[in-house]
Motif scaffolding. Structure first.
Motif, PDB file in Angstrom:
ATOM      1  N   LYS A   1      34.451 -53.801  -9.844  1.00  0.00           N
ATOM      2  CA  LYS A   1      32.661 -54.442  -9.843  1.00  0.00           C
ATOM      3  C   LYS A   1      33.273 -55.412  -8.996  1.00  0.00           C
ATOM      4  N   ASN A   2      34.158 -55.504  -8.761  1.00  0.00           N
ATOM      5  CA  ASN A   2      34.191 -57.093  -7.327  1.00  0.00           C
ATOM      6  C   ASN A   2      34.451 -58.638  -7.930  1.00  0.00           C
ATOM      7  N   TYR A   3      35.015 -58.493  -9.848  1.00  0.00           N
ATOM      8  CA  TYR A   3      35.401 -59.964 -10.165  1.00  0.00           C
ATOM      9  C   TYR A   3      36.798 -60.183 -10.338  1.00  0.00           C
ATOM     10  N   LYS A   4      36.923 -61.249  -9.857  1.00  0.00           N
ATOM     11  CA  LYS A   4      38.258 -61.647 -10.234  1.00  0.00           C
ATOM     12  C   LYS A   4      38.303 -61.638 -11.518  1.00  0.00           C
ATOM     13  N   VAL A   5      40.093 -61.121 -11.817  1.00  0.00           N
ATOM     14  CA  VAL A   5      39.989 -61.435 -13.674  1.00  0.00           C
ATOM     15  C   VAL A   5      41.624 -62.320 -13.916  1.00  0.00           C
ATOM     16  N   VAL A   6      41.423 -62.494 -15.015  1.00  0.00           N
ATOM     17  CA  VAL A   6      42.490 -63.234 -15.601  1.00  0.00           C
ATOM     18  C   VAL A   6      42.537 -62.710 -17.300  1.00  0.00           C
ATOM     19  N   LEU A   7      43.882 -62.238 -17.429  1.00  0.00           N
ATOM     20  CA  LEU A   7      44.412 -61.760 -18.634  1.00  0.00           C
ATOM     21  C   LEU A   7      45.354 -63.062 -19.563  1.00  0.00           C
ATOM     22  N   THR A   8      44.807 -63.337 -20.598  1.00  0.00           N
ATOM     23  CA  THR A   8      45.905 -64.040 -21.428  1.00  0.00           C
ATOM     24  C   THR A   8      45.297 -62.922 -23.071  1.00  0.00           C
ATOM     25  N   ARG A   9      46.806 -64.283 -23.191  1.00  0.00           N
ATOM     26  CA  ARG A   9      46.106 -63.442 -24.215  1.00  0.00           C
ATOM     27  C   ARG A   9      46.570 -64.505 -26.237  1.00  0.00           C
ATOM     28  N   GLU A  10      46.576 -64.307 -27.375  1.00  0.00           N
ATOM     29  CA  GLU A  10      46.604 -65.654 -28.273  1.00  0.00           C
ATOM     30  C   GLU A  10      47.502 -64.514 -29.272  1.00  0.00           C
TER      31      GLU A  10
ATOM     32  N   THR B   1      36.572 -60.682 -24.967  1.00  0.00           N
ATOM     33  CA  THR B   1      38.201 -60.818 -26.389  1.00  0.00           C
ATOM     34  C   THR B   1      37.610 -59.591 -27.043  1.00  0.00           C
ATOM     35  N   LEU B   2      39.364 -59.629 -27.029  1.00  0.00           N
ATOM     36  CA  LEU B   2      39.220 -58.223 -27.870  1.00  0.00           C
ATOM     37  C   LEU B   2      39.574 -58.272 -29.342  1.00  0.00           C
ATOM     38  N   GLU B   3      39.614 -57.972 -30.342  1.00  0.00           N
ATOM     39  CA  GLU B   3      39.884 -58.139 -31.527  1.00  0.00           C
ATOM     40  C   GLU B   3      39.933 -57.138 -32.541  1.00  0.00           C
ATOM     41  N   GLY B   4      40.534 -57.141 -33.583  1.00  0.00           N
ATOM     42  CA  GLY B   4      41.227 -56.210 -34.775  1.00  0.00           C
ATOM     43  C   GLY B   4      42.228 -55.880 -34.978  1.00  0.00           C
ATOM     44  N   VAL B   5      42.496 -55.399 -36.163  1.00  0.00           N
ATOM     45  CA  VAL B   5      44.312 -55.454 -36.988  1.00  0.00           C
ATOM     46  C   VAL B   5      44.896 -54.779 -36.128  1.00  0.00           C
ATOM     47  N   ASP B   6      46.279 -54.746 -36.293  1.00  0.00           N
ATOM     48  CA  ASP B   6      47.240 -54.715 -35.629  1.00  0.00           C
ATOM     49  C   ASP B   6      47.348 -53.573 -35.876  1.00  0.00           C
ATOM     50  N   GLY B   7      47.465 -52.480 -34.196  1.00  0.00           N
ATOM     51  CA  GLY B   7      47.777 -50.843 -34.495  1.00  0.00           C
ATOM     52  C   GLY B   7      45.732 -50.036 -34.815  1.00  0.00           C
ATOM     53  N   ALA B   8      45.028 -50.998 -34.144  1.00  0.00           N
ATOM     54  CA  ALA B   8      44.017 -50.443 -33.743  1.00  0.00           C
ATOM     55  C   ALA B   8      43.595 -50.364 -32.481  1.00  0.00           C
ATOM     56  N   GLY B   9      44.686 -50.254 -31.771  1.00  0.00           N
ATOM     57  CA  GLY B   9      44.198 -49.507 -30.361  1.00  0.00           C
ATOM     58  C   GLY B   9      43.479 -50.472 -29.281  1.00  0.00           C
ATOM     59  N   LYS B  10      43.956 -52.715 -29.361  1.00  0.00           N
ATOM     60  CA  LYS B  10      43.107 -52.587 -28.189  1.00  0.00           C
ATOM     61  C   LYS B  10      43.868 -52.648 -27.252  1.00  0.00           C
ATOM     62  N   SER B  11      45.157 -52.594 -27.025  1.00  0.00           N
ATOM     63  CA  SER B  11      45.980 -53.199 -26.240  1.00  0.00           C
ATOM     64  C   SER B  11      45.903 -51.097 -25.445  1.00  0.00           C
ATOM     65  N   SER B  12      45.054 -50.031 -25.964  1.00  0.00           N
ATOM     66  CA  SER B  12      45.307 -49.325 -25.236  1.00  0.00           C
ATOM     67  C   SER B  12      44.780 -48.969 -23.715  1.00  0.00           C
ATOM     68  N   HIS B  13      43.535 -50.045 -24.098  1.00  0.00           N
ATOM     69  CA  HIS B  13      42.046 -50.407 -23.114  1.00  0.00           C
ATOM     70  C   HIS B  13      41.950 -51.601 -22.874  1.00  0.00           C
ATOM     71  N   THR B  14      43.489 -52.669 -22.268  1.00  0.00           N
ATOM     72  CA  THR B  14      43.866 -53.913 -22.154  1.00  0.00           C
ATOM     73  C   THR B  14      43.516 -53.348 -20.190  1.00  0.00           C
ATOM     74  N   GLU B  15      44.171 -53.153 -19.538  1.00  0.00           N
ATOM     75  CA  GLU B  15      44.645 -52.459 -18.289  1.00  0.00           C
ATOM     76  C   GLU B  15      43.187 -51.699 -17.689  1.00  0.00           C
ATOM     77  N   TRP B  16      42.627 -50.542 -18.269  1.00  0.00           N
ATOM     78  CA  TRP B  16      41.833 -50.168 -17.932  1.00  0.00           C
ATOM     79  C   TRP B  16      40.298 -50.586 -18.261  1.00  0.00           C
ATOM     80  N   LEU B  17      40.211 -52.041 -19.038  1.00  0.00           N
ATOM     81  CA  LEU B  17      38.983 -52.985 -19.139  1.00  0.00           C
ATOM     82  C   LEU B  17      39.092 -53.992 -17.472  1.00  0.00           C
ATOM     83  N   VAL B  18      40.531 -54.285 -17.272  1.00  0.00           N
ATOM     84  CA  VAL B  18      41.214 -55.317 -16.156  1.00  0.00           C
ATOM     85  C   VAL B  18      40.616 -54.030 -14.887  1.00  0.00           C
TER      86      VAL B  18
END
Length: 203
Positions: free
Chosen positions: A30-39, A7-24
């Protein structure tokens, strides 16, 4: 098969979104199947509830209940199935957001949020939570440069101070799950830090 729940957390503007694509990409390499979602969101009903939550004024209890209604859908339709299939699930926000925003920011009773969390997903908890943390003035500057602000992003400085403090309190309370990321650093430095953390956890 057991998957990995990040899970990715932080206040709005903390920079989560900047790293989401990189994390995927990191997990896919590493050959993992990845599912990306949001809340809130991630499902058809969840996205409709998201629209309401981000735009409509409502009571605090309605806000919390709608958050968990969206989470109930996400856990059962997206998160649990992915974990059961041995996939990596990356969720932009989870229950820690409710504890921080509604519990910290709005002073909604923490015990009620915890009761709902136990009810909705007691047996489904993140393996790792990355808390992207920045001083509030940095977060505010970043938000001013992006888009039209939603209902939460328009909240007062005191609100966000309380949200950030609650996040840091949660990180202290659950050190085995939380990793605090200094999001004032360059994107490249953050990527190196995240790489070391993820390599260690996956090992």
């Amino acid at each position: 098969m057991t998957g990995f729940f990040l899970t990715l957390e932080g206040v709005d503007g903390a920079g989560k979104s900047s790293h989401t694509e990189w994390l995927v990409d990191f997990f896919k390499q590493k050959n993992y199947k990845v599912v990306l979602t949001r809340e809130p969101g991630g499902t058809v009903l969840g996205e409709k509830l998201r629209e309401l939550l981000l735009s409509q004024q409502m009571t605090q209890t309605s806000e919390v209940l709608l958050m968990f209604a969206a989470r109930e859908e996400s856990v059962n339709q997206v998160i649990k199935p992915a974990l059961n299939e041995g996939k990596v699930i990356i969720s932009d926000r989870f229950t820690d957001s409710t504890l921080a925003y509604q519990g910290g920011g709005r002073h909604y009773p923490i015990e009620r949020i915890q009761q709902l969390a136990e009810w909705v997903h007691g047996d489904t908890q993140p393996n790792l939570t990355l808390l992207f943390d920045v001083p509030l003035e940095v977060a505010k500057q970043r938000m001013s440069n992006t888009r039209v602000l939603d209902r939460f992003e328009k909240e007062s400085e005191l609100f966000f101070t309380n949200v950030r403090q609650m996040y840091l309190r949660l990180a202290e309370q659950y050190p085995q799950r939380f990793v605090v990321v200094d999001s004032t650093q360059s994107i490249e430095k953050i990527k190196l830090f995240l790489t070391s953390i993820l390599e260690e956890r996956l090992a």
